[in-house]
Write an enzyme that holds these catalytic residues in place. Structure first.
Site, PDB file in Angstrom:
ATOM      1  CG  LEU A  19     -27.419  -6.053  -0.921  1.00  0.00           C
ATOM      2  CD1 LEU A  19     -27.634  -5.320  -2.236  1.00  0.00           C
ATOM      3  CD2 LEU A  19     -28.332  -7.259  -0.834  1.00  0.00           C
ATOM      4  CG  ASP A  38     -19.730  -5.679   8.681  1.00  0.00           C
ATOM      5  OD1 ASP A  38     -19.698  -6.896   9.023  1.00  0.00           O
ATOM      6  OD2 ASP A  38     -19.792  -5.314   7.499  1.00  0.00           O
ATOM      7  CG  ASP A  68     -23.015 -11.550  16.641  1.00  0.00           C
ATOM      8  OD1 ASP A  68     -23.862 -11.528  15.716  1.00  0.00           O
ATOM      9  OD2 ASP A  68     -22.702 -12.591  17.251  1.00  0.00           O
ATOM     10  CG  ASN A  95     -27.182  -6.733   3.642  1.00  0.00           C
ATOM     11  OD1 ASN A  95     -27.665  -7.225   2.642  1.00  0.00           O
ATOM     12  ND2 ASN A  95     -25.876  -6.611   3.810  1.00  0.00           N
ATOM     13  CE1 TYR A 166     -27.549 -16.692   1.970  1.00  0.00           C
ATOM     14  CE2 TYR A 166     -28.726 -17.807   0.192  1.00  0.00           C
ATOM     15  CZ  TYR A 166     -28.182 -16.658   0.724  1.00  0.00           C
ATOM     16  OH  TYR A 166     -28.252 -15.470   0.034  1.00  0.00           O
ATOM     17  CE  LYS A 170     -30.175 -14.680   2.902  1.00  0.00           C
ATOM     18  NZ  LYS A 170     -30.008 -13.306   3.377  1.00  0.00           N
TER      19      LYS A 170
END
Length: 177
Positions: A19, A38, A68, A95, A166, A170
């Protein structure tokens, strides 16, 4: 819909693949100069460089900055490199992330903490840098075009039996953004 982002500068974390890569390419196609972040691991670093080269291949402007996203020093370097290279920051796309899937009763502390760290803290430190920059710029009377975009998931609403780390991260991202 394609907007005109000519002259705008966008940072996208986790932009080597998936994404984040698609977000970087689309922002570049709309005219933004993009900074691809990244993690500095061989596969991710190679993917980040490849994404930057793909953008340059169609006439866009892009650089890759490895590090990081959840480490304050690396996030500060990302911000400094963005400003040194392009002179501004307008769009911060948070992201970066990964999964360590297990049910809650089988999950280790590290499996929980590592996912929460990259998803939630990784978004926080970059939001902090972007909003601090925009606030200081606004205080000088300059016009600020600032946008925060964060990647979340429906897992925050429905939970996920195999992703308690997760889903919680989120939900936190959504609340913080």
């Amino acid at each position: 819909y394609m907007g005109d982002l000519t002259g705008k500068v966008a940072v996208i974390t986790g932009a080597g693949r998936g994404l984040g890569r698609e977000e970087a390419i689309q922002l570049a196609r709309q005219g933004a100069r993009v900074v691809i972040n990244d993690i500095n691991l061989p596969d991710a670093a190679e993917a980040a460089q490849a994404t930057a080269e793909e953008i340059k291949g169609f006439g866009g402007e892009a650089i890759a900055v490895l590090g990081d996203c959840a480490d304050s020093n690396d996030a500060n370097t990302l911000m400094k490199t963005t400003l040194d290279t392009y002179g501004d920051l307008n769009i911060m796309v948070n992201n970066a992330g990964f999964c360590r899937d297990k049910t809650i009763f089988g999950m280790s502390d590290d499996e929980f903490d590592s996912v929460v760290r990259v998803h939630l803290r990784g978004h926080f430190v970059n939001m902090r840098n972007a909003t601090k920059y925009w606030r200081e710029k606004a205080k000088t009377g300059e016009q600020v075009y600032g946008r925060l975009i964060s990647t979340s998931s429906e897992a925050m609403i429905y939970g996920s039996a195999g992703q308690p780390n997760y889903a919680a991260a989120k939900a936190g991202i959504t609340a913080m953004t």
